[in-house]
Enzyme design. Structure first.
Site: not given
Length: 398
Positions: A333, A372, A246
């Site tokens: 995601d 995610h 991320s």
């Protein structure tokens, strides 16, 4: 009128006489009194009464509805005012936007002691602290391969540092925003990587967890550089891989670009749920949906990010990276849209800097539900890593 009321009065006197105790007749009094009141109303001598209880109930209901509507209107006006005020507030105070990007003030899970990784099920992990700069201290976890679980019991920091020189490769893990190095999904990934025979070294950037300092993109990158150099000074010729997740992918590409520019690249770069750059990610983030079509969206929300010195330009960095690259991204995601990871891969695949190195994009179908941060659950992950990191010959995989 007098003629009409006189019989009424006479009737009243007669009824009173009938209802007196001396007469012994009381039963008809109530009904007679009701008839008397009706006659008085007809004669205009008595006040009018409500036609029925339903009229009063209806008035009360209407009053309540009116009050509820006034309250609802006040609430809606407050929400509208707040909705309009937030963009101006962010524009005037760019630091707010930086806080929303880093989310370093969100510590999840709460009430854990980062000095005791064993409380999170990491019994073969050592916690220690490094000092990248004056007045900056970062907390570090070092997890050894699972095969050393028993041997690691009761060992001190020196033993863990010496263990980096073993024949096992090392993964430097760079986490995303919010939370700490003790986040649940992060701990689960450490366990998976450790079971595959890797040392896992992770840390909290300055301003996160129990690390001391003020967060910034340059500061986070320097923290990562310091830990990488610390690992290389102890790992000898063992491979060192960098894994970013991320927001950590932005730190990872910043770091690897600097390492390549000084000609000390890592052995491979792994990006999990990456974006192209922070502007595109901010525009695609679910929190921005309510403002996406707000007039001047870029000026209100995106320009303050750039003005704060926050770029995390993965799309530019990959053009200057010369090492093998693996991108992992789940199609479902909700935080970093899948199309941004695919777009970054397309940029990297066409970059001349990767012409002698592997570039691979590994999607995970939305039916798997990895979203995610749950790619570590994939039973295919060990095979993917083994095939990608176990080959040295250059190739471009789609």
């Amino acid at each position: 009128m007098r003629k009409r009321t006189e019989p009424v009065a006479l009737e009243h006197e007669r009824l009173v006489a009938l209802g007196s105790p001396s007469s012994g007749v009381t039963a008809p009094v109530l009904d007679a009194d009701c008839r008397l009141k009706r006659n008085l109303r007809l004669a205009g001598k008595a006040p009018a009464e409500p036609r029925c209880a339903a009229d009063a109930g209806m008035k009360r209901a209407l009053g309540r509805r009116k009050g509820m509507w006034l309250q609802l209107r006040k609430i809606l006006l407050c929400i509208l005012g707040l909705y309009i005020a937030i963009p101006f507030l962010i524009r005037l105070c760019p630091g707010i936007q930086a806080k929303l990007i880093f989310l370093n003030f969100v510590r999840v899970p709460y009430f854990i002691d980062l000095k005791k990784p064993q409380d999170q099920g990491l019994n073969h992990t050592c916690n220690y602290y490094l000092q990248p700069e004056e007045d900056v201290t970062i907390g570090v976890w070092h997890t050894v391969p699972t095969v050393w679980w028993k041997t690691a019991q009761g060992k001190d920091q020196m033993w863990y540092e010496d263990a980096l020189a073993s024949s096992h490769p090392v993964i430097l893990y760079l986490h995303g925003n919010a939370g700490t190095r003790g986040g649940d999904h992060r701990v689960e990934l450490y366990k998976v990587l450790s079971s595959l025979g890797y040392h896992v070294v992770t840390f909290d950037y300055r301003g996160w967890g129990d690390s001391i300092g003020t967060p910034s993109e340059s500061g986070m990158t320097y923290d990562a550089l310091h830990v990488f150099d610390w690992i290389k000074a102890r790992s000898g010729d063992n491979p060192v891989y960098i894994w970013g997740h991320s927001l950590g992918t932005g730190v990872a590409t910043n770091l690897v670009r600097r390492l390549c520019e000084r000609e000390t690249p890592p052995d491979a770069l792994i990006l999990e749920s990456p974006f192209t750059n922070i502007r595109e990610e901010a525009k695609s983030h679910p929190f921005s949906v309510v403002y996406r079509f707000f007039p001047g969206f870029d000026w209100f929300f995106l320009d303050p990010i750039t003005n704060s010195g926050i770029k995390f330009a993965n799309d530019e960095n990959v053009k200057h990276i010369s090492c093998s690259l693996l991108i992992l991204h789940a199609e479902d995601d909700p935080v970093v849209p899948f199309h941004l990871g695919r777009k970054l891969y397309n940029i990297a695949a066409l970059s001349r800097s990767f012409r002698d190195f592997k570039v691979q994009f590994m999607p995970f179908h939305s039916d798997l539900g990895y979203r995610h941060k749950y790619i570590y659950k994939s039973p295919e992950l060990p095979r993917i890593l083994r095939e990608f990191l176990g080959k040295s010959e250059p190739e471009l995989q789609h």
